[in-house]
Design an enzyme around this catalytic site. Structure first.
Site, PDB file in Angstrom:
ATOM      1  N   ASP A 101      -2.886 -44.940 -32.931  1.00 39.59           N
ATOM      2  CA  ASP A 101      -1.649 -45.491 -33.475  1.00 39.59           C
ATOM      3  C   ASP A 101      -1.438 -46.970 -33.165  1.00 39.59           C
ATOM      4  OD1 ASP A 101      -1.126 -45.396 -30.735  1.00 39.59           O
ATOM      5  OD2 ASP A 101       0.078 -43.583 -30.877  1.00 39.59           O
ATOM      6  N   GLU A 123      -7.067 -38.037 -33.697  1.00 38.90           N
ATOM      7  CA  GLU A 123      -5.740 -37.856 -33.106  1.00 38.90           C
ATOM      8  C   GLU A 123      -4.660 -37.999 -34.191  1.00 38.90           C
ATOM      9  OE1 GLU A 123      -4.904 -38.929 -28.733  1.00 38.90           O
ATOM     10  OE2 GLU A 123      -3.492 -40.193 -29.836  1.00 38.90           O
ATOM     11  N   GLU A 137       4.134 -47.523 -32.572  1.00 37.25           N
ATOM     12  CA  GLU A 137       3.112 -46.489 -32.741  1.00 37.25           C
ATOM     13  C   GLU A 137       3.496 -45.392 -33.723  1.00 37.25           C
ATOM     14  OE1 GLU A 137       2.367 -48.508 -28.828  1.00 37.25           O
ATOM     15  OE2 GLU A 137       4.136 -47.688 -29.836  1.00 37.25           O
ATOM     16  N   HIS A 217       4.208 -49.055 -19.666  1.00 38.09           N
ATOM     17  CA  HIS A 217       3.879 -50.175 -20.556  1.00 38.09           C
ATOM     18  C   HIS A 217       4.532 -50.096 -21.935  1.00 38.09           C
ATOM     19  CE1 HIS A 217       1.035 -47.083 -21.928  1.00 38.09           C
ATOM     20  NE2 HIS A 217       1.102 -47.703 -23.088  1.00 38.09           N
ATOM     21  N   ARG A 219       6.591 -50.509 -25.185  1.00 32.94           N
ATOM     22  CA  ARG A 219       7.440 -51.584 -25.689  1.00 32.94           C
ATOM     23  C   ARG A 219       8.904 -51.177 -25.748  1.00 32.94           C
ATOM     24  NH1 ARG A 219       4.951 -55.892 -28.603  1.00 32.94           N
ATOM     25  NH2 ARG A 219       2.673 -55.717 -28.639  1.00 32.94           N
ATOM     26  N   HIS A 250       0.126 -53.259 -16.098  1.00 29.68           N
ATOM     27  CA  HIS A 250      -0.272 -53.730 -17.426  1.00 29.68           C
ATOM     28  C   HIS A 250      -0.139 -55.249 -17.491  1.00 29.68           C
ATOM     29  CE1 HIS A 250      -0.390 -54.021 -21.836  1.00 29.68           C
ATOM     30  NE2 HIS A 250      -0.895 -52.816 -21.830  1.00 29.68           N
TER      31      HIS A 250
END
Length: 389
Positions: A101, A123, A137, A217, A219, A250
């Site tokens: 994604d 996936e 995503e 991590h 967003r 990250h």
């Protein structure tokens, strides 16, 4: 007699998670005498990607090297589209294989579609049905599934999502998740860790500490939610003397800045650079629990019998919630403390969660994907078997 021409497959990815999850698939494809494979990377996450390429001994045939500092999603997507135009025209694969994604996933799928090249989505079918969580995503994978011709769904729930969206049954194969294949391969290794981390692993193995692995991590958690998560982690570490938290931070400033501000001075929270995958899996195999807002950890940790506390408000992996291998705490500090605290304090509950079966695979997903490709393109008469739990 003229030798049969090999069918050309091009795998395209650009980030660490894609590399981890496609590595076992690529290994299977390259072992087939009927397929000709090309590996193209975009470099969407340059340093993290390079780390995984080394870990899985992958050598790209084509590297677009597209990463830029503080890159915007729109600019990155445009660069991937433009960069792949000539690559696809020159190599003319029969199938482009993408995973998951990311911006690379969507842009590569669209680039292939523009040249009428079939797309296989590994996936496929994961859904939160909230277009802004996880962002970007959720829409990346929905749009990729709309473009794909082959859908390699990790679970029956993912298959059902695809069916509900009108994807024909013959275009869907339930494979299990390829990350289980990767974990099983890596878990058999015993790498020498950096001294500080090796000491923590040894202490966890001797039951001298409760090792907690932390990743964060997403967003959609940047800003206030990330600060609440880290405040919860800080209080957890302060409350439990046996706890030692390892946090591979990250590289995104949206993670690094609040981590430095809220966690750096907590003695039993260890901030590290991103770890090699073998090191991360080696450490997590000895963890009491994992705290995460990641997607992949929800699959990887249960494969190692490690309970997961999920620090997100929703998830596209509901199978783990239903199976009880992942406990959703959200981003509220008190909820994180309560959920993680129970796993630290209640040994019987911890054993129960550890014993629950992982719904994501049996280590044969990559083989099923290979057989699915061969069967779909007339290179094998035998239909692939499907994963079920």
């Amino acid at each position: 007699m003229t030798a049969r021409k090999k069918f050309k497959v091009m795998s395209i990815f650009g980030t660490r998670p894609e590399a981890v999850k496609l590595a076992p698939v690529i290994e299977k494809i390259e072992s087939s005498s009927r397929l000709d494979h090309t590996l193209t990377v975009t470099g969407q996450q340059r340093e993290l990607l390079d780390q995984m390429l080394v870990s899985f001994e992958l050598t790209p045939d084509i590297d677009l090297e597209l990463m830029e500092e503080d890159q915007h999603l729109s600019d990155l997507t445009a660069r991937v589209l433009a960069g792949l135009r000539g690559v696809l025209a020159e190599h003319d694969p029969g199938l482009v294989l993408v995973h998951g994604d990311t911006a690379t996933t969507l842009a590569a799928s669209l680039a292939a579609y523009h040249q009428q090249i079939a797309v296989g989505h590994v996936e496929a079918g994961l859904r939160s049905y909230d277009r802004y969580s996880p962002f970007p995503e959720e829409m990346n994978r929905q749009l990729t599934d709309a473009l794909a011709e082959l859908h390699f769904a990790p679970t029956s729930a993912s298959r059902d999502n695809l069916r509900a969206e009108g994807i024909e049954e013959e275009r869907i194969l339930v494979t299990g998740n390829t990350v289980i294949d990767a974990v099983q391969r890596i878990a058999g290794l015993d790498p020498e860790l950096p001294p500080r981390l090796q000491l923590l692993k040894n202490k966890a193995a001797a039951d001298e500490i409760d090792l907690v692995m932390l990743t964060a991590h997403r967003r959609e958690n940047f800003g206030g939610k990330m600060k609440k998560i880290f405040a919860g982690v800080r209080e957890l570490a302060a409350r439990y003397e046996r706890v030692e938290v390892v946090f591979p931070v990250h590289l995104n400033p949206g993670v690094q800045k609040p981590a430095e501000a809220l966690l750096k001075d907590q003695a039993n929270v260890h901030l590290t650079e991103p770890l090699a995958y073998s090191h991360f899996i080696s450490l997590m195999s000895r963890a009491r629990l994992a705290l995460t807002d990641s997607g992949g950890i929800q699959e990887e940790a249960p494969a190692l019998d490690v309970p997961v506390v999920l620090m997100r408000d929703n998830t596209e992996r509901p199978e783990a919630i239903r199976a009880g291998t992942v406990l959703k705490a959200g981003t509220n500090k008190e909820s994180i403390l309560k959920t993680a605290g129970r796993l630290l304090e209640d040994d019987e509950f911890h054993r129960e969660v550890r014993s629950r079966p992982n719904p994501y695979g049996d280590g044969r997903a990559s083989e099923r994907i290979l057989q699915g490709i061969l069967h779909n393109f007339g290179l094998s008469e035998a239909p692939p078997d499907e994963f079920g739990i």
